[in-house]
Design an enzyme around this catalytic site. Structure first.
Site, mmCIF file in Angstrom:
data_model
loop_
_atom_site.group_PDB
_atom_site.id
_atom_site.type_symbol
_atom_site.label_atom_id
_atom_site.label_comp_id
_atom_site.label_asym_id
_atom_site.label_seq_id
_atom_site.Cartn_x
_atom_site.Cartn_y
_atom_site.Cartn_z
ATOM 1 N N LYS A 177 35.220 46.263 33.067
ATOM 2 C CA LYS A 177 35.898 46.824 32.011
ATOM 3 C C LYS A 177 37.306 46.021 31.966
ATOM 4 O O LYS A 177 38.039 46.294 32.791
ATOM 5 C CB LYS A 177 35.862 48.261 32.311
ATOM 6 C CG LYS A 177 36.728 48.658 30.895
ATOM 7 C CD LYS A 177 37.268 50.271 30.831
ATOM 8 C CE LYS A 177 38.798 50.236 31.382
ATOM 9 N NZ LYS A 177 39.830 49.791 30.429
ATOM 10 N N GLY A 233 44.615 54.439 40.402
ATOM 11 C CA GLY A 233 43.885 54.079 41.454
ATOM 12 C C GLY A 233 43.575 55.240 42.321
ATOM 13 O O GLY A 233 42.328 55.507 42.878
ATOM 14 N N GLU A 251 43.500 47.432 44.238
ATOM 15 C CA GLU A 251 44.647 46.487 43.939
ATOM 16 C C GLU A 251 45.915 47.315 43.058
ATOM 17 O O GLU A 251 45.696 47.337 41.777
ATOM 18 C CB GLU A 251 44.256 45.116 43.260
ATOM 19 C CG GLU A 251 43.430 44.492 44.236
ATOM 20 C CD GLU A 251 44.010 43.699 45.042
ATOM 21 O OE1 GLU A 251 45.171 43.710 45.268
ATOM 22 O OE2 GLU A 251 43.190 43.105 46.262
ATOM 23 N N CYS A 285 51.901 42.120 39.189
ATOM 24 C CA CYS A 285 52.270 43.239 40.146
ATOM 25 C C CYS A 285 53.198 42.776 41.519
ATOM 26 O O CYS A 285 53.901 43.567 42.132
ATOM 27 C CB CYS A 285 50.959 43.567 40.644
ATOM 28 S SG CYS A 285 50.029 41.892 41.208
ATOM 29 N N GLU A 386 58.306 51.247 39.700
ATOM 30 C CA GLU A 386 57.684 49.924 39.304
ATOM 31 C C GLU A 386 58.231 49.864 37.833
ATOM 32 O O GLU A 386 57.652 50.775 37.147
ATOM 33 C CB GLU A 386 56.370 49.841 39.576
ATOM 34 C CG GLU A 386 55.643 48.529 39.068
ATOM 35 C CD GLU A 386 54.341 48.285 39.307
ATOM 36 O OE1 GLU A 386 53.604 49.251 39.254
ATOM 37 O OE2 GLU A 386 53.850 47.048 39.606
#
Ligand code: NAP
Length: 485
Positions: A177, A233, A251, A285, A386
């Protein structure tokens, strides 16, 4: 490429989603509509993709000889390389990343298939355990079955390759996906997949979070590789635990430190920090967004860094992402732009703006000027969270010990950079920093032949390199009674 595919890709055919639901993508350069007819997979669609993958695993692909698997993968790699530029254009259209960046993404996808094709016929077990008297034991490494992949939107090609290439090399089949923000490039792989792999080997299901949840919760999927935020995640792991305890690799996000010692080459450290911060408009990232510089060189370093950040806006490398000379395009979509602008406001309240801090260009283009903040407290949100945009913070340290402490003061541990002319210091500091990847006198970018992944809340599992194959294999031990007649 004047038109593009918007349907699901299942069993080597494009098919309408049974859901009757569609996703919409706008061009972040000017807000124009790209498509409001991108098919979104529901439970029935996901089931159809998993069944196709299951049939291919039990039949065609699963029974294909490893050398034939390698040949199919190499053919696919050649086709991807041939079409890299035109497929990259679709990424650029949907999420604004510079065409040069996304072309590199698709050539890296080709490289990943070449790398893992080379491993397809080198998957060995072990023999004869001497401690087992009278019993001869061998291990064999076997594929897992249907493996799912879920990708973020920033470099769809690499995220797809990291998952699909090792999975296929090991003899598994795949349901992938892509992100709803960038599904077009991955879908454009469909016609290339048709030319190389038996039906069902690779299936692509577009959709948003709900489609991802269906994959992570599916009872017939036995492994899921996820790339995305730490928050999602966490959910993926939960869905896996609540369904069939499928294997999970994650990840996730990062807030990577860059540590610049007083013996470093300041010009190099500033140039590399700038390159890393503007690559993919800061939507990488592993981007080193927390810069720690030794106090004695801080003023000089900040001055040079400011100059190189300001040069980005003046030099013409920010602009139309479909121009091959552009390095900095807009952010991916309105939500991402709003998020980054909010962090710019936070940074202005929490610290001192050195440069940037505003939108770049016309109002409809989702561009952000490369931004530096300084004089921040260690608990500032802009230092801890982040941002995923071209924004860095600069803080100072006095000693090596201090630097390591600051670098490790984060929930994340994806990547890091260290700038020094001392090899012994580089070895000491890289050992102490908590991160899955570290660059010395450079910014970090992954390559197909080495493992990439995080520690702490940046996730676990490794993609790329020999280690990247491990998640797609399970070991079976076979015992043979040597005393049997
Ligand atoms: P995200 O919001 O977590 O989404 C990632 C993927 O998960 C997308 O395909 C998304 O679908 C899907 N998803 C969303 N909610 C879900 C749910 N409840 N269940 C299952 N799937 C779900 O992350 P993003 O904004 O796309 O990407 C940015 C993040 O990715 C950043 O944190 C960045 O650091 C991280 N990232 C990490 C790496 C790495 O290698 N460590 C590489 C690239 C990016 P939709 O997008 O369609 O909603």
């Amino acid at each position: 490429m004047s038109s593009f595919e918007t349907r699901l890709f299942i069993n080597n055919e494009f098919a309408d989603a049974k859901s009757g639901e569609y996703l919409t993508v706008y061009n972040p350069t000017d807000g124009s509509l790209v498509s409001d007819k991108i098919h979104s997979a529901n439970e029935q669609d996901v089931d159809a993709a998993v069944q196709a993958a299951q049939r291919a695993f039990k039949g065609t692909w699963g029974k294909t000889d490893p050398t034939a698997r390698a040949r199919a993968m190499l053919k696919f790699a050649d086709l991807v390389r041939e079409h890299a530029g035109e497929i990259a254009r679709l990424e650029t259209l949907a999420m604004g990343s510079a065409i040069a960046t996304q072309t590199m993404g698709y050539t890296t996808l080709a490289d990943l298939f070449v790398y893992y094709a080379g491993l397809a016929d080198k998957i060995h077990g072990e023999t004869a355990y001497p401690t087992s008297a009278g019993k001869y034991k061998i291990t064999q490494r076997e594929p897992i079955g249907v493996c799912a992949g879920i990708g973020a939107w920033n470099v769809s090609a690499i995220l797809f390759g990291w998952k699909a290439a090792p999975a296929l090399a090991a003899g598994n089949t795949v349901v992938f996906k892509p992100s709803e923000k960038a599904p077009l490039g991955t879908l454009a792989l469909g016609p290339l997949i048709q030319q190389c792999f038996p039906p069902g080997s690779i299936n692509i299901v577009n959709g948003g979070g709900k489609t991802g949840q269906l994959l992570a919760s599916h009872m017939e999927i036995h492994q899921i590789a996820f790339t995305g935020s730490t928050a999602t995640g966490r959910k993926i792991q939960e869905y896996a635990a609540r369904s069939n305890l499928k294997r999970v690799s994650l990840e996730l996000g990062g807030k990577s430190p860059s540590v610049i010692f007083e013996d470093a080459d300041i010009e190099l450290a500033a140039a590399k920090s700038m390159e890393g911060a503007i690559a993919n408009s800061g939507q990488i990232c592993a981007m080193a967004s927390r810069i720690f510089v030794q106090e004695s060189i801080a003023d000089k370093f900040i001055q040079v860094l400011k100059g190189s950040f300001e040069q980005v806006s003046k030099s013409g490398i920010i602009g139309d992402p479909s121009d091959k000379n552009t390095q900095v395009g807009p952010l991916a979509d309105k939500a991402q732009f709003k998020r980054v602008m909010e962090y710019l406001d936070i940074g202005k309240k929490e610290g001192e703006l050195v440069t940037g801090g505003v939108q770049w260009g016309a109002k409809d283009g989702l561009y952000v000027q490369p931004t530096i903040f300084k004089n921040l407290g260690k608990d500032s949100r802009i230092v801890r969270e982040e941002v995923f945009g071209p924004v860095v913070t600069v803080q100072t340290f006095t000693s090596e010990e201090d630097a390591i402490k600051l670098a490790n003061d984060s929930i994340f541990g994806l990547s890091a950079c260290v700038y020094t002319r001392s090899i012994s210091r580089a070895l000491r500091v890289t050992r102490e920093i908590e991160a899955g990847t570290i660059a010395v006198n450079d910014w970090y970018f992954p390559s197909p032949d080495t493992p990439f992944g995080g520690v702490k809340q940046s996730g676990y599992g490794r993609e790329g390199g020999l280690e990247g194959l491990n998640d797609y294999l399970q070991t079976k031990t076979i015992q043979i009674n040597m005393n049997a007649p």
